[in-house]
Design an enzyme around this catalytic site. Structure first.
Site, PDB file in Angstrom:
ATOM      1  N   SER A 402       0.831  -1.213   0.000  1.00 16.91           N
ATOM      2  CA  SER A 402       0.000   0.000   0.000  1.00 16.91           C
ATOM      3  C   SER A 402       0.861   1.258   0.000  1.00 16.91           C
ATOM      4  O   SER A 402       0.492   2.266  -0.587  1.00 16.91           O
ATOM      5  CB  SER A 402      -0.868   0.056   1.245  1.00 16.91           C
ATOM      6  OG  SER A 402      -1.607  -1.109   1.387  1.00 16.91           O
ATOM      7  N   GLU A 435      -4.590  -0.470  -9.067  1.00 17.99           N
ATOM      8  CA  GLU A 435      -3.526   0.498  -9.360  1.00 17.99           C
ATOM      9  C   GLU A 435      -2.310  -0.297  -9.835  1.00 17.99           C
ATOM     10  O   GLU A 435      -1.878  -1.244  -9.163  1.00 17.99           O
ATOM     11  CB  GLU A 435      -3.156   1.298  -8.102  1.00 17.99           C
ATOM     12  CG  GLU A 435      -4.077   2.479  -7.831  1.00 17.99           C
ATOM     13  CD  GLU A 435      -3.625   3.318  -6.632  1.00 17.99           C
ATOM     14  OE1 GLU A 435      -3.903   4.525  -6.625  1.00 17.99           O
ATOM     15  OE2 GLU A 435      -3.008   2.780  -5.694  1.00 17.99           O
ATOM     16  N   ASN A 473      -4.408   6.222  -1.949  1.00 19.72           N
ATOM     17  CA  ASN A 473      -4.155   6.406  -0.513  1.00 19.72           C
ATOM     18  C   ASN A 473      -3.566   7.784  -0.214  1.00 19.72           C
ATOM     19  O   ASN A 473      -3.725   8.311   0.881  1.00 19.72           O
ATOM     20  CB  ASN A 473      -3.242   5.295   0.018  1.00 19.72           C
ATOM     21  CG  ASN A 473      -4.032   4.001   0.255  1.00 19.72           C
ATOM     22  OD1 ASN A 473      -5.258   4.035   0.365  1.00 19.72           O
ATOM     23  ND2 ASN A 473      -3.343   2.880   0.309  1.00 19.72           N
TER      24      ASN A 473
END
Ligand code: 3HC
Ligand code: NAI
Length: 647
Positions: A402, A435, A473
């Protein structure tokens, strides 16, 4: 665009060929109009079959014409002309008959389809209502409740179901053209044109609950309720008046900001899988995939791969963790069976295609590996070191990290050109976003394979550059910080959440954190602080330090009572945060302010080249973070708001 007319005995076969999807451009409308006149005048023709070349029947109005003034002949007139033709027309449907395409089929006296075809009126998904008689003819063809379902959900139905509902007259086995010609040539009573039939009857108390249902499902979108109003009007007014009412609604909504936003998303979604830079680059084969780590993300990724029928090897660190990981995967499919979304046989087949392993030797001939272990650089590095030895030198190695820099994770692993970030969203078998994060050394083939994987999994791929949090994010962080800033300036937590729900999110930023857990982001900030980075204390940190991690601890930004997920404003939180709160000026419109903050971060992301197009940022927010589709994404919304503000 070509429209050809051939003869098969006394049946004329009109073939539409307007690639890619036979959309009803002005030229096609005109050609259909002319064909009716020509065939009506032809004494050698008894009946007409309307069929399409290519992948589908007519897929609807040409959406790319929607920004321009409508050009004659208008579609409602074309449909009426077909309906009034002296020779009966039969629509022969393969692929999809959608929107205006299905309305053309409703103008035909008969509709036949191959079993794999679907029919529907998806206009509400574009922020509009059917504009060529869909809401008027349907309740004259099928029960009103069925018409409402079809139009207000926008969901197409497959041919066998369409036959059951009475939307089509026959399902054709074998060759569609031959079957449709045989159908048209058969002697049978000619039904009245749909426009001449009476609407299906409904009870007086039918409409109130119907409207309540549609309103609930629409979640703030205008089009489904307007479509319902048009159907209702069609059951009460005469045909011509109902057509005029529908057309007026259609033209009004077509010019609405909601429809403009949904159109943009429609085209962005279709452009996303084909970045210009990858034109002509062949992806590598994806015959088998391994997933490392069977936790929340790993299990979801395995499920997504199995849904696409790709064989998967799941690797865990030891036998116990492997058993847990496999149970996580089984749990996903069993849950789908319980909710009636999957048959037991399908679930069993998906589960059977997963092989559990604790030994990397099993990965000797795998095409792609996706790592989804703990978000801890040393753990990930050890995994990649092992992969570097165990896998073929051309196997693609991907990380689902992430926040970590993919280059650090793969440092020293041979073949940096085959390394890539593939960032899935939780739950990975449900969320549509992927992504795709290449490093500067990633080869075009590896990148193209990431896009090919997305296509196989039915995901929307968005390429992102390397930065803290990639696209999604990073924007989430800014959004949360901006929401906290409003709290510091005296806004109430509940008001902020309410504003975002009214804007169209399923949840506001604080409720969402309570659901997901405040500790994940906290631990990440603590990690950065531990590495000597300056990370200012957030209000979330204050709550976590006080033991409030969200719903799992019965309290986060809100209080929760056992067994109840409804957030309740918390006096404890007010007391904990009181020292950080001052009163400052608050924006008049909280939602526009917070979306503006997202868009401002998006501008930075574009300027830094982390995202290639504003539309990509919008797709990330819509498909990964629950941004309301009908608002078009933060970039579209901010641009549209700017363009309508007085100078
Ligand atoms: N108008 C203009 N272009 C369209 C289009 C349409 N209605 N539907 C699809 N396209 C274009 C796409 O943009 C894409 O273009 P590109 O190749 O340049 O990117 C190309 O056709 C292929 O589309 P897909 O990638 O979606 O092709 P698929 O084979 O995956 O799917 C489909 C085919 C199921 C027909 C799908 O394209 C689809 O759902 N299309 C939209 C259908 C729709 O919404 N119709 C209603 C329109 S509104 C209307 O009809 C109003 C009326 O009531 C008056
Ligand atoms: P998790 O803690 O649920 O699962 C991690 C799994 O990895 C565990 O099952 C663990 O046993 C296994 N594992 C640990 N070390 C291993 C090793 N050496 N070999 C094999 N397996 C090993 O974590 P989660 O949430 O699934 O996250 C995994 C990755 O996905 C992280 O990098 C995270 O940042 C990322 N991610 C998480 C999202 C989320 O919403 N949870 C969203 C997107 C990405």
């Amino acid at each position: 665009m070509t429209l050809t007319v051939e003869r098969d005995g006394r049946i004329a076969v009109v073939t539409v060929d307007n690639p890619p999807v036979n959309a009803l451009s002005q030229a096609l409308r005109q050609a259909l109009w002319d064909a009716v006149a020509e065939l009506d005048a032809d004494a050698d023709v008894d009946a007409v079959v309307l069929i399409c070349a290519g992948r589908t029947f007519i897929a609807g109005a040409d959406v790319s014409e929607f920004g321009k003034p409508p050009q004659p002949p208008h579609l409602p007139d074309v449909v009426a002309r077909i309906e009034a033709a002296a020779k009966p027309w039969t629509a022969a449907i393969h692929g999809s008959a959608l929107g205006g395409g299905f309305e053309v089929a409703l103008g035909c006296r008969f509709r036949v389809a191959v079993a794999s075809a679907s029919v529907g009126l998806p206009e509400v998904t574009l922020g509009i209502v059917p504009g060529a008689g869909g809401t008027v003819r349907l309740p004259r063809l099928v029960p009103v409740a069925a018409a409402i379902d079809l139009v207000t959900s926008g969901k197409p139905v497959k041919a066998p179901k369409a036959l059951e509902l009475g939307l089509i007259d026959a399902v054709i086995d074998g060759d569609l053209r031959a079957g449709a010609v045989a159908f048209a040539a058969e002697a049978r009573a000619l039904p009245a044109p749909i426009s001449e039939r009476s609407p299906s009857p409904v009870d007086a108390d039918f409409w109130e609950p119907a409207e309540a249902r549609v309103r609930k499902a629409a979640r703030g979108a205008a089009a489904p309720l307007r479509a319902l109003a048009s159907i209702r009007n069609a059951t009460e007014a005469d045909f011509d008046a109902a057509m005029a009412f529908e057309r007026e609604t259609f033209l009004e909504l077509r010019a609405s900001p909601e429809a403009a936003a949904l159109r943009q998303v429609f085209f962005s979604e279709r452009a996303a899988p084909r970045p210009a830079a990858l034109k002509g680059v062949e992806p590598k084969p994806l015959r088998s995939v391994a997933v490392i780590g069977g936790g929340t993300m790993g299990a979801g990724i395995v499920a997504a791969l199995r849904d696409a029928k790709i064989p998967v090897v799941l690797v865990e660190r030891d036998a116990e963790a492997l058993a847990r990981g496999l149970a996580n995967v089984t749990g996903i499919f069993e849950g789908a069976v319980k909710r009636g979304r999957m048959s037991e046989a399908d679930a069993a087949a998906r589960i059977a295609g997963v092989t559990g392993e604790t030994d990397y030797a099993a990965l000797a001939d795998i095409d792609l590996v996706i790592e989804a272990v703990f978000e801890e650089i040393s753990v990930k590095r050890a995994v990649f070191e092992a992969l570097g030895t165990a896998c073929r030198p051309d196997a693609i190695l991907a990380t689902n990290t992430s926040y970590l820099d993919p280059r650090d994770i793969a440092e020293g692993v041979p073949g940096p050109e085959r390394f890539i970030g593939l960032h899935f969203f939780s739950p990975a078998n449900v969320m549509k976003l992927l992504e795709i994060v290449p490093t500067p050394e990633t080869s075009p083939e590896t990148l193209a394979t990431g896009f090919a994987l997305a296509a196989k999994l039915g995901k929307i791929p968005v390429q992102a550059g390397i930065c803290d949090g990639f696209i999604g994010n990073r924007i989430l962080k800014r959004y949360r910080a901006a929401a906290e800033d409003l709290v510091r300036r005296g806004a109430s937590i509940a008001d902020i959440d309410l504003a975002m729900r009214r804007f169209g999110f399923a949840m506001g930023p604080f409720e969402a954190q309570d659901l997901g857990g405040l500790d994940i982001a906290f631990l990440q900030r603590e990690g950065a602080r531990g590495r000597g980075e300056t990370v200012p204390e957030t209000l979330g940190d204050v709550l976590v330090r006080a033991g409030r991690k969200g719903q799992k601890t019965s309290g986060g930004w809100y209080d929760y009572t056992a067994g109840d997920r409804a957030p309740k404003p918390s006096e404890t939180v007010s007391a904990l945060l009181a020292p950080s709160i001052s009163t400052g000026e608050l924006p008049k419109d909280i939602a526009s302010h917070l979306v503006g903050e997202m868009a401002a971060e998006g501008e930075l992301i574009l300027a830094e080249g982390i995202a290639g197009r504003p539309e990509d940022i919008d797709l990330v927010e819509i498909h990964g973070y629950g941004f309301p589709r009908r608002k078009g994404g933060p970039m579209h919304f901010a641009a549209a708001t700017r363009s309508t503000e007085p100078a």
